[in-house]
Write an enzyme that holds these catalytic residues in place. Structure first.
Site, mmCIF file in Angstrom:
data_model
loop_
_atom_site.group_PDB
_atom_site.id
_atom_site.type_symbol
_atom_site.label_atom_id
_atom_site.label_comp_id
_atom_site.label_asym_id
_atom_site.label_seq_id
_atom_site.Cartn_x
_atom_site.Cartn_y
_atom_site.Cartn_z
ATOM 1 N N TYR A 1 0.826 -1.221 0.000
ATOM 2 C CA TYR A 1 0.000 0.000 0.000
ATOM 3 C C TYR A 1 0.861 1.271 0.000
ATOM 4 O O TYR A 1 0.847 2.052 -0.953
ATOM 5 C CB TYR A 1 -0.942 -0.052 1.209
ATOM 6 N N ASP B 1 9.724 -7.612 -3.324
ATOM 7 C CA ASP B 1 8.491 -7.917 -2.593
ATOM 8 C C ASP B 1 8.219 -9.415 -2.704
ATOM 9 O O ASP B 1 8.444 -10.007 -3.766
ATOM 10 C CB ASP B 1 7.321 -7.106 -3.179
ATOM 11 N N SER C 1 6.219 3.872 13.126
ATOM 12 C CA SER C 1 4.798 4.139 13.360
ATOM 13 C C SER C 1 4.606 4.950 14.635
ATOM 14 O O SER C 1 5.381 4.827 15.590
ATOM 15 C CB SER C 1 4.097 2.793 13.501
ATOM 16 N N TYR D 1 3.415 -6.537 17.134
ATOM 17 C CA TYR D 1 3.660 -5.677 15.960
ATOM 18 C C TYR D 1 4.326 -4.359 16.392
ATOM 19 O O TYR D 1 5.356 -3.954 15.856
ATOM 20 C CB TYR D 1 2.338 -5.391 15.221
ATOM 21 N N LYS E 1 8.304 -2.615 15.772
ATOM 22 C CA LYS E 1 8.672 -1.265 15.293
ATOM 23 C C LYS E 1 9.679 -0.625 16.260
ATOM 24 O O LYS E 1 10.652 -0.008 15.838
ATOM 25 C CB LYS E 1 7.427 -0.382 15.147
ATOM 26 N N ASN F 1 -1.862 7.759 10.670
ATOM 27 C CA ASN F 1 -2.755 6.786 10.016
ATOM 28 C C ASN F 1 -2.914 7.069 8.522
ATOM 29 O O ASN F 1 -3.689 7.956 8.138
ATOM 30 C CB ASN F 1 -4.138 6.815 10.688
ATOM 31 N N ARG G 1 -7.592 10.157 15.812
ATOM 32 C CA ARG G 1 -6.357 9.813 15.104
ATOM 33 C C ARG G 1 -5.976 10.946 14.153
ATOM 34 O O ARG G 1 -6.804 11.788 13.819
ATOM 35 C CB ARG G 1 -6.548 8.544 14.250
HETATM 36 N N1 UFG Z 1 -12.229 1.779 14.116
HETATM 37 C C1 UFG Z 1 -13.596 1.662 14.221
HETATM 38 N N2 UFG Z 1 -14.205 0.693 13.489
HETATM 39 C C2 UFG Z 1 -13.528 -0.156 12.660
HETATM 40 C C3 UFG Z 1 -12.128 -0.017 12.563
HETATM 41 C C4 UFG Z 1 -11.510 0.967 13.318
HETATM 42 O O1 UFG Z 1 -14.247 2.392 14.963
HETATM 43 O O2 UFG Z 1 -14.152 -1.021 12.033
HETATM 44 C C5 UFG Z 1 -11.556 2.845 14.888
HETATM 45 C C6 UFG Z 1 -10.506 2.334 15.853
HETATM 46 O O3 UFG Z 1 -11.097 1.971 17.068
HETATM 47 C C7 UFG Z 1 -9.580 3.533 15.940
HETATM 48 C C8 UFG Z 1 -9.671 4.188 14.559
HETATM 49 O O4 UFG Z 1 -10.869 3.677 13.992
HETATM 50 O O5 UFG Z 1 -10.062 4.421 16.875
HETATM 51 C C9 UFG Z 1 -8.502 3.852 13.665
HETATM 52 O O6 UFG Z 1 -8.309 2.445 13.659
HETATM 53 P P1 UFG Z 1 -7.367 1.700 12.616
HETATM 54 O O7 UFG Z 1 -7.471 0.230 12.871
HETATM 55 O O8 UFG Z 1 -7.654 2.177 11.228
HETATM 56 O O9 UFG Z 1 -5.895 2.222 12.972
HETATM 57 P P2 UFG Z 1 -5.130 2.280 14.398
HETATM 58 O O10 UFG Z 1 -5.137 3.693 14.815
HETATM 59 O O11 UFG Z 1 -5.659 1.248 15.299
HETATM 60 O O12 UFG Z 1 -3.642 1.943 13.995
HETATM 61 C C10 UFG Z 1 -3.071 0.657 14.175
HETATM 62 C C11 UFG Z 1 -1.635 0.829 14.725
HETATM 63 C C12 UFG Z 1 -0.715 1.337 13.659
HETATM 64 C C13 UFG Z 1 -0.788 0.457 12.505
HETATM 65 C C14 UFG Z 1 -2.183 0.456 12.015
HETATM 66 C C15 UFG Z 1 -2.270 -0.393 10.794
HETATM 67 O O13 UFG Z 1 -1.621 1.715 15.811
HETATM 68 O O14 UFG Z 1 0.605 1.340 14.131
HETATM 69 O O15 UFG Z 1 -3.074 -0.043 13.022
HETATM 70 O O16 UFG Z 1 -2.636 -1.675 11.032
HETATM 71 F F1 UFG Z 1 0.073 0.870 11.548
#
Ligand code: UFG
Length: 344
Positions: free
Chosen positions: A13, A33, A127, A152, A156, A182, A234
């Site tokens: 990505y 890759d 990250s 994970y 990092k 993000n 975020r």
């Molecule tokens: N969220 C929802 N519903 C969903 C998915 C996510 O409400 O179906 C919320 C999560 O609770 C969070 C926000 O959306 O508050 C962002 O969630 P993501 O899963 O998109 O991303 P994160 O902030 O959890 O990031 C994590 C790690 C990163 C990593 C990333 C990619 O903190 O280091 O996942 O996998 F790179």
């Protein structure tokens, strides 16, 4: 002569968007890759966008001999951008050894081979997860590193330490660690974007799959956090803006403009957005109504985090420029394109 850059995970990505920006900026790119989480036709798509076909080697960074072969086949590589890694937080809890092996051994192989082949520059994909829940927001690069929430996240942190220790030991290597917030969205051409396999774990792919009808409902994980609307906050950054940060970081290393041999930069927008705000921004930007419900908190989630990107703005001369509406429209266009192509 174009400068040669090796990009591991270059069909993934963030990797694929970065290859496009590197080529647009005049670099020659070699992609390595193993295609474990991406498709070979990404190379064709990069060629369609840029008019230049990057070299592609179907090699796993865990395989030292194969990787050695790539460095020998393409002499004079000036720098490496190391994206190749496993990145699903939940899976890393189930399969920690897989994550430690993939993410640590790959980097060790890269660093050993850089020394062997006289390559001095590396950019590493780190990250904001290394900060955990910061004590102070927005978070700066000098904030303390908290104990990782998942294997994970731990990989990092350890990877950052491996690079620092290697440089400290006297290796002729200079590094930039980019701490991504993000990343979301897709290339404006809608030829490349995020392709999650199975049920998406991240917010935006789940949201666009819901909007197009693949998923019934988006769950908002928690509305009882200590944030203005109760949902998590975020810093969502457009993947093309993020990709461009790699180009300026590589230029900085190759031009010897670093202040220290290892530098760390936050790569974010500086703006925090809640899950509910993001949903509403998507609806406004696309005119598509989203079916969502409030659900319970997701284990391991950080309540709120957003970047102070001032150091990257000043030192790299880089800034995230794209609005959240344009970014979300690009994610939606990508989802529509996947449907058109019968992929998802
Ligand atoms: N969220 C929802 N519903 C969903 C998915 C996510 O409400 O179906 C919320 C999560 O609770 C969070 C926000 O959306 O508050 C962002 O969630 P993501 O899963 O998109 O991303 P994160 O902030 O959890 O990031 C994590 C790690 C990163 C990593 C990333 C990619 O903190 O280091 O996942 O996998 F790179």
């Amino acid at each position: 002569m174009k400068e040669r850059i090796l990009v591991t995970g270059g069909t993934g990505y963030i990797g694929s968007h970065t290859v496009v920006e590197l080529q647009n900026s005049g670099y020659e790119v070699i992609i390595v890759d193993n295609l474990s989480n991406s498709r070979a036709d990404v190379v064709d798509r990069i060629e369609q966008i840029t008019g230049v076909r990057p070299a592609f080697e179907h090699v796993d960074c865990l395989n030292y001999a194969d990787l050695d072969g790539v460095f020998s086949k393409y002499p004079g590589i000036k720098g490496v951008i190391h994206f190749a890694a496993s990145k699903a937080v939940g899976e890393s809890v189930q399969k920690p050894l897989l994550y430690y092996r993939n993410n640590l051994v790959s980097l060790i192989n890269i660093l050993e081979l850089m020394s062997k082949h006289n390559v001095q520059a590396i950019i590493f994909s780190s990250s904001c997860t290394v900060y955990g829940q910061p004590d102070k927001l927005p978070v700066t690069e000098s904030a303390s590193i908290k104990k990782a929430e998942s294997p994970y996240g731990n990989t990092k942190q350890i990877n950052e330490e491996i690079i620092c220790d290697t440089v400290k030991s006297g290796a002729d290597i200079r590094a930039i660690l980019l701490r991504y917030f993000n990343p979301i969205g897709a290339h404006p051409s809608a030829l490349i974007g995020e392709l999650p396999s199975g049920v998406p774990q991240n917010l935006v792919p789940y949201l666009t799959q819901t909007a197009i009808g693949i998923r019934e409902k988006l769950s908002v994980f928690g509305d009882d956090y200590h944030t203005p609307d109760g949902s998590c906050i975020r810093d969502y950054i457009y993947v093309v803006d993020l990709a461009k940060a790699h180009v300026v970081a590589m230029y900085r290393i190759l031009q010897n403009k670093q202040k220290e041999k290892v530098e760390v930069f936050n790569i974010g927008t500086g703006k925090g957005l809640s899950v509910l705000e993001l949903i509403h921004a998507f609806e406004t930007a696309t005119g598509v109504k989203l079916n969502y419900q409030i659900a319970g908190r997701r284990a391991g989630d950080i309540e709120q985090v957003w970047a102070d990107p001032a150091y990257a703005n000043k030192e790299l001369g880089w800034k995230a420029e794209t609005s959240i509406e344009d970014t979300l429209r690009s994610a939606w266009n990508w989802q529509l394109k996947l449907r058109e192509e019968g992929i998802q």
